[in-house]
Write an enzyme that holds these catalytic residues in place. Structure first.
Site, short mmCIF file in Angstrom:
data_model
loop_
_atom_site.label_atom_id
_atom_site.label_comp_id
_atom_site.label_asym_id
_atom_site.label_seq_id
_atom_site.Cartn_x
_atom_site.Cartn_y
_atom_site.Cartn_z
N SER A 60 -2.60 -9.12 4.12
CA SER A 60 -1.21 -9.31 4.47
C SER A 60 -1.19 -10.76 4.94
O SER A 60 -1.36 -11.90 4.14
CB SER A 60 -0.51 -8.35 5.51
N ASP A 202 1.51 -3.37 1.23
CA ASP A 202 0.61 -4.03 2.40
C ASP A 202 -0.70 -3.17 2.48
O ASP A 202 -0.93 -2.04 2.64
CB ASP A 202 1.52 -3.87 3.65
#
Length: 317
Positions: A60, A202
């Site tokens: 991320s 993610d």
């Protein structure tokens, strides 16, 4: 002349031998939204200590910081980026030309003060495309001639998750901006990114602190920067039972199992414990959404101090 050449050869041989004997350093940068500014501070401390990083793995926001550092940007340059960039607009695909409009629909997308909230053209799970992030990364990496993984100065990997199977995906080839955008595609907020037929979201869903990934790259010694503030106890796997069966009927059985068992918690704890130097900057007053120049600058300072202390403590051992 022969003596000079002999001396040069001996010096080069010694240097190569020392380089071969030096432990290979892996750097792990965890996910955590705006708190990623602390990772820039960590890089400042690592540079000040004269530590050469050989491998980088990130998830991320850690993937954003990691890919830019791997491309050759210095900690000072990243500090400038984090304290001067309008991150909220960048990450939300905000349209500045609509920032004064309370409510406006353009081409099927409804905006509130320039922020997209509903996209009637989008059938994917999530309204934000992350296009501006990808464009900025593409331009920044292009300046270093490192848009593709193989052109990065430091070997780099980023972690994403396959949405339908709830499985970890380590990205290591192709274009870096697209891979990083997949790694930061928070479910429900950002649209999934399709790579090789897989819908990716993610990586924090599966591996928010990828120490195991950087170990697999060849790192002998790992420095891990963990932005997660609330630690959880590891748990034994359980059978999701009838809930999983219902999930199977709609093709989401693996997702249901993930929600019940949360395997990411166990992996996070294992990775945290296996790092040689573990840094958990104290950021209780900040959230993943704490964007803003003052907050960024303060988090950079906190990350730098925490990393410096961890490095000094290890040297005293």
């Amino acid at each position: 002349m022969r003596k000079i050449l002999t001396t040069i050869l001996l010096t080069l041989t010694c240097m190569l031998t020392m380089q071969a004997q030096r432990p290979r350093i892996g750097l792990v940068l965890g996910g955590g939204g705006a708190k990623g500014a602390a990772e820039v501070g960590a890089l400042k401390a690592i540079e000040a200590a004269g530590i050469q990083v050989d491998y980088i793995a990130g998830t991320s926001i850690g993937a954003i910081v990691g890919c830019l550092y791997a491309a050759g940007y210095t900690a000072a340059e990243l500090e400038q980026l984090f304290t001067e960039q309008e991150w909220l607009s960048l990450l939300t695909d905000r349209r500045e030309d609509l920032s004064s409009e309370p409510l406006k629909t353009v081409d099927g997308v409804t905006y509130i003060l320039g922020f997209p909230v509903i996209d009637l053209n989008n059938k994917a799970f999530g309204v934000l495309g992350g296009n501006r992030v990808e464009q900025v990364l593409d331009s920044m990496l292009a300046l270093k001639g490192a848009v593709e993984f193989e052109r990065l100065k430091i070997p780099f990997r980023c972690v994403a998750a396959e949405m339908l199977t709830a499985s970890e995906v380590v990205l290591s080839e192709g274009t870096v901006p697209q891979a990083v955008r997949a790694s930061m595609a928070i479910p429900g907020l950002f649209k999934p990114v399709t790579i090789d037929g897989r819908k990716l979201i993610d990586g924090g869903m599966m591996n928010n602190l990828p120490v195991d990934v950087v170990r697999a790259m060849g790192a002998d010694y790992v420095i891990a920067i963990d932005l997660q503030q609330n630690q959880h106890e590891s748990r034994e796997p359980v059978d999701a039972g009838i809930i999983s069966g219902i999930g199977d009927l709609i093709g989401l059985g693996e997702v249901v199992d993930w929600a019940v068992n949360r395997p990411d918690i166990n992996k996070h704890n294992a990775n945290r414990d296996s790092a040689d130097i573990y840094v958990n900057p104290p950021l209780p007053d900040y959230e993943a959404s704490s964007f803003g120049n003052k907050s960024m600058r303060r988090m950079i300072d906190i990350g730098e101090a925490a990393t410096r202390d961890a490095l000094q403590a290890r040297r005293r051992e």
